[in-house]
Enzyme design. Sequence first.
Site, PDB file in Angstrom:
ATOM      1  N   HIS A 101     -21.586  26.938 -22.365  1.00 41.06           N
ATOM      2  CA  HIS A 101     -22.122  26.089 -22.599  1.00 41.06           C
ATOM      3  C   HIS A 101     -20.937  24.931 -22.993  1.00 41.06           C
ATOM      4  O   HIS A 101     -19.624  25.366 -23.199  1.00 41.06           O
ATOM      5  CB  HIS A 101     -23.035  25.660 -23.823  1.00 41.06           C
ATOM      6  CG  HIS A 101     -22.248  26.538 -25.308  1.00 41.06           C
ATOM      7  ND1 HIS A 101     -22.768  27.820 -25.068  1.00 41.06           N
ATOM      8  CD2 HIS A 101     -21.854  26.203 -26.766  1.00 41.06           C
ATOM      9  CE1 HIS A 101     -22.641  28.293 -26.269  1.00 41.06           C
ATOM     10  NE2 HIS A 101     -22.112  27.481 -26.666  1.00 41.06           N
ATOM     11  N   HIS A 103     -19.184  22.212 -25.970  1.00 43.92           N
ATOM     12  CA  HIS A 103     -19.468  21.155 -26.347  1.00 43.92           C
ATOM     13  C   HIS A 103     -19.210  19.726 -26.266  1.00 43.92           C
ATOM     14  O   HIS A 103     -17.870  19.732 -26.419  1.00 43.92           O
ATOM     15  CB  HIS A 103     -19.363  21.564 -27.921  1.00 43.92           C
ATOM     16  CG  HIS A 103     -20.007  22.583 -28.438  1.00 43.92           C
ATOM     17  ND1 HIS A 103     -20.377  23.237 -29.474  1.00 43.92           N
ATOM     18  CD2 HIS A 103     -19.438  24.254 -28.122  1.00 43.92           C
ATOM     19  CE1 HIS A 103     -20.962  24.223 -29.716  1.00 43.92           C
ATOM     20  NE2 HIS A 103     -19.585  25.241 -28.861  1.00 43.92           N
TER      21      HIS A 103
HETATM   22  P1  AMP Z   1     -20.648  28.083 -29.861  1.00 46.39           P
HETATM   23  O1  AMP Z   1     -20.878  28.856 -31.241  1.00 46.39           O
HETATM   24  O2  AMP Z   1     -19.708  27.791 -28.656  1.00 46.39           O
HETATM   25  O3  AMP Z   1     -21.381  30.103 -28.795  1.00 46.39           O
HETATM   26  O4  AMP Z   1     -22.204  27.225 -29.914  1.00 46.39           O
HETATM   27  C1  AMP Z   1     -23.512  27.430 -30.184  1.00 46.39           C
HETATM   28  C2  AMP Z   1     -23.672  25.858 -30.580  1.00 46.39           C
HETATM   29  O5  AMP Z   1     -25.120  25.998 -30.337  1.00 46.39           O
HETATM   30  C3  AMP Z   1     -23.619  25.982 -32.339  1.00 46.39           C
HETATM   31  O6  AMP Z   1     -22.971  24.528 -32.085  1.00 46.39           O
HETATM   32  C4  AMP Z   1     -25.696  26.403 -32.640  1.00 46.39           C
HETATM   33  O7  AMP Z   1     -25.614  25.083 -33.669  1.00 46.39           O
HETATM   34  C5  AMP Z   1     -26.188  24.909 -31.619  1.00 46.39           C
HETATM   35  N1  AMP Z   1     -27.326  25.813 -31.050  1.00 46.39           N
HETATM   36  C6  AMP Z   1     -27.434  26.773 -31.903  1.00 46.39           C
HETATM   37  N2  AMP Z   1     -28.872  27.036 -31.087  1.00 46.39           N
HETATM   38  C7  AMP Z   1     -29.646  26.740 -30.710  1.00 46.39           C
HETATM   39  C8  AMP Z   1     -30.731  25.208 -31.149  1.00 46.39           C
HETATM   40  N3  AMP Z   1     -31.569  26.042 -30.285  1.00 46.39           N
HETATM   41  N4  AMP Z   1     -30.858  24.513 -30.134  1.00 46.39           N
HETATM   42  C9  AMP Z   1     -29.244  23.386 -30.020  1.00 46.39           C
HETATM   43  N5  AMP Z   1     -28.054  24.161 -30.433  1.00 46.39           N
HETATM   44  C10 AMP Z   1     -28.464  25.380 -30.827  1.00 46.39           C
END
Ligand code: AMP
Length: 139
Positions: A101, A103
């Site tokens: 993903h 950001h």
């Molecule tokens: P990373 O640390 O780069 O793997 O980012 C994961 C991101 O996913 C974090 O910013 C979380 O806040 C976000 N996240 C986790 N679960 C969900 C969800 N169900 N819906 C939206 N965002 C999520």
Amino acid sequence: MRDENCIFCKIANGEIPSSTVYEDEEFRAILDLGPASKGHTLILPKEHFRDLTELPEDWCGKALFLAGRIGSAMKKELGAAGFNVVQNNGTEAGQTVFHFHVHVIPRYENGPKIAAWEPGTTVPEEQAEIAEKLKNALS
Ligand code: AMP
Ligand code: ZN
């Protein structure tokens, strides 16, 4: 391919509801549930790739192009002064969900502080050694 145990596969493919800001055949972009700033968005491919090292070239281009479009929308509609594009690979790099993903984090005048790295130091010999290793691996 999808991974049955992956929450982002389920979100990207609409099996779990999300605040979707964009969708096409290959990607869904959603609002992050733990936003670093208002409008923090995640770009999710609808197929499962663990991280950037697995993402095919054409998907890479589309993901980054989409990040630019989303950033423009943040500036136009949310009053963002700028935005960061962040993409974590591996636990040590801060990755917590192992479905690739991107950001897109809007930045506002007087907005929340978001940690950045402290610039370190190096010497020419070290730079030359590192550059040589990477050049060899990439040629
Ligand atoms: P990373 O640390 O780069 O793997 O980012 C994961 C991101 O996913 C974090 O910013 C979380 O806040 C976000 N996240 C986790 N679960 C969900 C969800 N169900 N819906 C939206 N965002 C999520
Ligand atoms: Zn997945």
